[in-house]
Design a protein around this motif. Structure first.
Motif, PDB file in Angstrom:
ATOM      1  N   ASP A  14     -72.488 -33.914  21.859  1.00 53.47           N
ATOM      2  CA  ASP A  14     -73.132 -34.142  23.149  1.00 53.47           C
ATOM      3  C   ASP A  14     -72.157 -33.850  24.278  1.00 53.47           C
ATOM      4  O   ASP A  14     -70.992 -34.271  24.247  1.00 53.47           O
ATOM      5  CB  ASP A  14     -73.611 -35.595  23.237  1.00 53.47           C
ATOM      6  N   ARG A  72     -72.129 -35.205  26.971  1.00 53.65           N
ATOM      7  CA  ARG A  72     -71.782 -36.468  27.618  1.00 53.65           C
ATOM      8  C   ARG A  72     -70.433 -36.991  27.133  1.00 53.65           C
ATOM      9  O   ARG A  72     -69.803 -37.814  27.795  1.00 53.65           O
ATOM     10  CB  ARG A  72     -72.879 -37.493  27.351  1.00 53.65           C
ATOM     11  N   GLU A 129     -74.342 -24.725  31.641  1.00 57.23           N
ATOM     12  CA  GLU A 129     -75.797 -24.789  31.778  1.00 57.23           C
ATOM     13  C   GLU A 129     -76.347 -23.444  32.251  1.00 57.23           C
ATOM     14  O   GLU A 129     -77.365 -22.955  31.733  1.00 57.23           O
ATOM     15  CB  GLU A 129     -76.171 -25.895  32.762  1.00 57.23           C
ATOM     16  N   ILE A 145     -77.208 -27.522  24.035  1.00 59.01           N
ATOM     17  CA  ILE A 145     -78.112 -27.325  25.176  1.00 59.01           C
ATOM     18  C   ILE A 145     -78.873 -26.010  25.070  1.00 59.01           C
ATOM     19  O   ILE A 145     -79.670 -25.689  25.953  1.00 59.01           O
ATOM     20  CB  ILE A 145     -77.347 -27.381  26.523  1.00 59.01           C
ATOM     21  N   GLU A 200     -74.794 -36.518  32.545  1.00 60.71           N
ATOM     22  CA  GLU A 200     -76.027 -36.208  31.838  1.00 60.71           C
ATOM     23  C   GLU A 200     -75.753 -35.903  30.370  1.00 60.71           C
ATOM     24  O   GLU A 200     -74.723 -35.341  30.015  1.00 60.71           O
ATOM     25  CB  GLU A 200     -76.722 -35.010  32.491  1.00 60.71           C
ATOM     26  N   SER A 201     -76.718 -36.262  29.542  1.00 60.20           N
ATOM     27  CA  SER A 201     -76.601 -35.962  28.118  1.00 60.20           C
ATOM     28  C   SER A 201     -77.013 -34.516  27.866  1.00 60.20           C
ATOM     29  O   SER A 201     -77.646 -33.865  28.709  1.00 60.20           O
ATOM     30  CB  SER A 201     -77.503 -36.898  27.310  1.00 60.20           C
ATOM     31  N   SER A 202     -76.678 -34.015  26.694  1.00 62.42           N
ATOM     32  CA  SER A 202     -77.075 -32.660  26.316  1.00 62.42           C
ATOM     33  C   SER A 202     -78.587 -32.518  26.291  1.00 62.42           C
ATOM     34  O   SER A 202     -79.134 -31.473  26.657  1.00 62.42           O
ATOM     35  CB  SER A 202     -76.495 -32.308  24.944  1.00 62.42           C
ATOM     36  N   ALA A 203     -79.296 -33.560  25.876  1.00 63.18           N
ATOM     37  CA  ALA A 203     -80.751 -33.496  25.798  1.00 63.18           C
ATOM     38  C   ALA A 203     -81.366 -33.271  27.175  1.00 63.18           C
ATOM     39  O   ALA A 203     -82.322 -32.494  27.331  1.00 63.18           O
ATOM     40  CB  ALA A 203     -81.301 -34.772  25.176  1.00 63.18           C
ATOM     41  N   THR A 204     -80.826 -33.926  28.190  1.00 60.20           N
ATOM     42  CA  THR A 204     -81.343 -33.754  29.548  1.00 60.20           C
ATOM     43  C   THR A 204     -81.098 -32.344  30.059  1.00 60.20           C
ATOM     44  O   THR A 204     -81.985 -31.702  30.640  1.00 60.20           O
ATOM     45  CB  THR A 204     -80.687 -34.768  30.498  1.00 60.20           C
ATOM     46  N   ILE A 205     -79.888 -31.847  29.843  1.00 64.17           N
ATOM     47  CA  ILE A 205     -79.557 -30.485  30.281  1.00 64.17           C
ATOM     48  C   ILE A 205     -80.378 -29.469  29.506  1.00 64.17           C
ATOM     49  O   ILE A 205     -80.853 -28.475  30.059  1.00 64.17           O
ATOM     50  CB  ILE A 205     -78.046 -30.223  30.110  1.00 64.17           C
ATOM     51  N   GLN A 229     -83.328 -29.697  28.396  1.00 66.51           N
ATOM     52  CA  GLN A 229     -84.695 -29.605  28.924  1.00 66.51           C
ATOM     53  C   GLN A 229     -84.768 -28.636  30.094  1.00 66.51           C
ATOM     54  O   GLN A 229     -85.692 -27.820  30.193  1.00 66.51           O
ATOM     55  CB  GLN A 229     -85.178 -30.996  29.347  1.00 66.51           C
ATOM     56  N   ARG A 230     -83.773 -28.693  30.985  1.00 67.57           N
ATOM     57  CA  ARG A 230     -83.755 -27.756  32.116  1.00 67.57           C
ATOM     58  C   ARG A 230     -83.545 -26.323  31.630  1.00 67.57           C
ATOM     59  O   ARG A 230     -84.155 -25.380  32.146  1.00 67.57           O
ATOM     60  CB  ARG A 230     -82.664 -28.144  33.117  1.00 67.57           C
TER      61      ARG A 230
END
Length: 503
Positions: A188, A190, A203, A232, A401-406, A408-409
Motif C-alpha cells: 500500500d 500509505r 498516480e 494503483i 491516501e491508501s492505494s485503494a483510494t488512488i 479508484q481515481r
C-alpha cells in the motif's frame, strides 16, 4: 506411406504450423529426423523409441524418415516429440491418418510414455484455431491452452491416452480453462511516509502510462514507491490478459494454466544483458521489455545499466514493439510497458546533501547521470526528485491516501481514455496519442498555450518534450474530471520537467 500431423513453430506471439511427415521405406532399419533441427529435436527419435517401447509397440524393421516441413525453417525444442510419435503411429496404421491430420500437437515425451509440459501452449492453441484444427497437448498445458476458446483442446497425460483418443477407443473431454487468478494483495502506498509529490507523480504515471524517472539519495524511498505502483494500476482487461499471457507462455512462466489479471511487474538487475532486456538468445525468446507488456518495467540504478542496453530502449518506448533480428529469424514482440527508472544523483549518492560534503560536486553528478543520453532522458514524461525523509517523519503513524483510494481515481481516468480512444486500434492511453489526435484531445486554453510556449522557449524543450507535456496535462485533466486542458494542468505537467532540468 506418408502420414501427417502438425506441431507449432513460434514467431513472436504468432504461430506457424510445421507439417510432420513420416515415411516408411525399404532399406536398412533406421530412424532419422530431417530438416533444420537442434539437438533437442534430433534426440526426439530416442525419446519416441523409448516411449513406444514402454507401450510395447515394436518399431518396424524398415527405414523411417521423419521430415519437418518447411525444411528451411529452424526448429528447436522438445515439443516436437508428440507430433513425431503420432505421425509414426499413423504411418504404422495404429492411429487413423485422417484423425492425425486434423490436429495440431505439441508435447515432450518421457521415456515411460508420459507427456511432459512445454512452453507455448497458448499460442499453439491460437494457431490450431486459425487452421481449423483441434489441439492435443500434455495435461499440464491443457488448462492454459483452453483459454483461447476457439478450438477444442485435448490434454492427455500419456501417449497411450493420446492414441486411445485419436483411435476413438477412449475419447477425451475437452480441457477447461484454468482458474482466473485474482489480483494479488499489493503493498500500500500509505506505507510510504512523506513523498507526496512522488505519490502524485506515480498516480499520473499510472493513469496515462507515462514513463517516469526518480532521482534521489539512497534510502529516500524510490524502490519502495515503485514497488507499490502495481497497487494503483487497474487490472488487465480480458484482451490484455490474453496478450500478456501469450508472451509469458512462450517463456514458460504460466503456472497450472492460470491467467492472472495482475499487471506484470518486472525489475531486472542492472547487470542484465541486451538479450535479456530486449529479447534474443536461443530461439530469440522475449526479453524483459516484452515480459513487462501491459505492465511495469522498473529499472533501479538506471545509470548502472550498460550504455548499449539503455540505448536499445529508445525505439521500443516509442513504437510499443521490438523486433529481435537474427540471421535465421526475425521475431516481433509487443512491449507496451510503463518504464519507471530510479537513480542516485551521483556515484556516491549524496550530491546536494550539506552533511556529506563531496569534493567532486557538481562534476560527479554530471558524470554519473550523463551515462543516460539526452534522447533517452527526453522520453521520460515525468522526472522528479525524491528527497530524503526526515527521521522525525518516520516516527509518525501512516497517513495520506491508501492505494485503494488512488486506484479508484486511476480507474476512472482509464475509463475516460478507453471511451476516448474507442475505434483507435493502436491507441489505448494518453501516452500513445500523437499527431492530429493529440491536438484534438489536448489543445490547451489560451493561458495554457501561452505558458507552454514561453517555457518551451526558455528551457529549450524539444518537439518530443512539448508533445509529452501535452499528454501529461491531458492525463492530469482526466484525473481532475475535466474535459478541457487548462493552464493549471499545463503548469503541473511542466513542473515535472522544468524542475528536474533546472536542478
Amino acid at each position: 506411406m506418408v502420414a501427417k500431423t502438425y506441431t507449432v513453430a513460434f514467431e513472436g506471439v504468432e504461430a506457424r504450423t510445421v507439417e510432420v511427415q513420416c515415411a516408411l521405406s525399404e532399406g536398412l532399419p533406421g530412424f532419422a529426423i530431417v530438416g533444420l533441427a537442434d539437438k533437442a529435436v534430433s534426440e526426439a527419435r530416442e525419446r519416441v523409441r523409448a516411449a513406444l517401447g514402454a507401450l510395447a509397440i515394436a518399431m518396424p524393421m524398415q527405414k523411417i524418415t521423419v521430415n519437418l516441413s518447411p525444411a528451411d525453417m529452424p526448429k528447436e525444442g522438445s515439443h516436437f516429440d508428440l507430433p513425431v510419435a503420432l505421425a509414426l503411429l499413423a504411418a504404422l496404421g495404429l492411429v487413423p491418418a485422417e484423425r492425425a491430420e486434423a490436429v495440431v500437437a505439441i508435447g515432450e515425451l518421457a521415456l515411460d510414455g508420459r507427456l511432459v509440459g512445454v512452453a507455448g501452449a497458448l499460442p499453439s492453441a491460437l494457431a490450431a484455431a486459425e487452421n481449423g484444427r483441434d489441439l492435443i497437448c500434455p495435461k499440464a498445458c491443457g488448462a492454459e491452452a483452453a483459454w483461447v476458446g476457439a478450438a477444442d483442446v485435448f490434454a492427455p497425460a500419456t501417449l497411450s491416452e493420446a492414441i486411445a483418443h485419436l483411435s476413438g477407443r477412449a475419447p477425451l473431454d475437452p480441457a477447461r480453462p484454468g482458474l482466473l487468478e485474482s489480483p494479488a494483495l499489493a503493498r500500500d502506498l500509505r506505507d510510504v511516509k512523506g513523498q507526496e509529490r512522488a505519490k502524485r507523480a506515480l498516480e499520473i504515471a499510472a493513469a496515462g502510462r507515462h514513463h517516469m524517472m526518480m532521482i534521489g539519495a539512497p534510502g529516500s524511498g524510490k524502490s519502495m514507491l515503485a514497488a507499490r505502483l502495481p497497487s494503483i494500476l487497474p487490472p488487465l482487461t480480458p484482451t490484455e490478459a490474453l496478450e500478456t499471457s501469450m508472451i509469458h507462455s512462450l517463456s514458460g512462466l504460466l503456472g497450472e494454466g492460470g491467467i492472472s489479471r495482475d499487471r506484470p511487474f518486472r525489475e531486472p538487475h542492472h547487470t542484465a544483458s541486451m538479450a535479456a532486456m530486449i529479447g534474443g538468445g536461443r530461439g530469440a525468446r522475449p526479453g524483459e521489455v516484452s515480459l513487462a507488456h501491459n505492465g511495469v518495467l522498473f529499472m533501479d540504478e538506471f545509470p548502472e545499466f550498460p550504455r548499449a542496453v539503455l540505448e536499445t530502449l529508445r525505439q521500443p518506448i516509442e513504437t510499443g514493439e521490438v523486433v529481435v533480428a537474427r540471421a535465421n529469424a526475425h521475431m516481433r514482440y509487443p512491449c507496451r510497458f510503463l518504464l519507471i527508472a530510479a537513480a542516485n544523483p551521483c556515484k556516491c549518492g549524496y550530491l546536494g546533501d550539506p552533511s556529506r560534503a563531496c569534493s567532486r560536486a557538481p562534476t560527479c553528478g554530471e558524470d554519473y547521470l550523463g551515462k543516460v543520453s539526452g534522447p533517452l532522458m527526453d522520453r521520460f514524461d515525468l522526472r522528479i526528485e525524491v528527497p530524503p525523509v526526515a527521521f522525525s517523519d518516520l516516527d509518525l503513524p501512516a497517513s495520506g491516501e491508501s492505494s485503494a483510494t488512488i486506484a479508484q481515481r486511476v480507474q476512472v481516468a482509464r475509463d475516460v481514455q478507453t471511451a476516448r480512444f474507442e475505434g483507435h486500434a493502436t491507441v489505448r492511453v494518453n501516452a500513445e496519442a500523437e499527431g492530429a489526435l493529440l491536438e484534438e484531445i489536448a489543445t490547451p486554453d489560451a493561458q495554457g498555450r501561452e505558458m507552454l510556449t514561453k517555457m518551451a522557449a526558455k528551457f529549450g524543450l524539444s518537439a518530443r518534450a512539448y508533445h509529452r507535456v501535452l499528454r501529461v496535462a491531458r492525463t492530469i485533466a482526466d484525473l481532475d474530471g475535466e474535459a478541457d486542458v487548462r493552464q493549471p494542468h499545463i503548469a503541473e505537467a511542466l513542473s515535472y520537467r522544468i524542475t528536474a532540468m533546472a536542478g
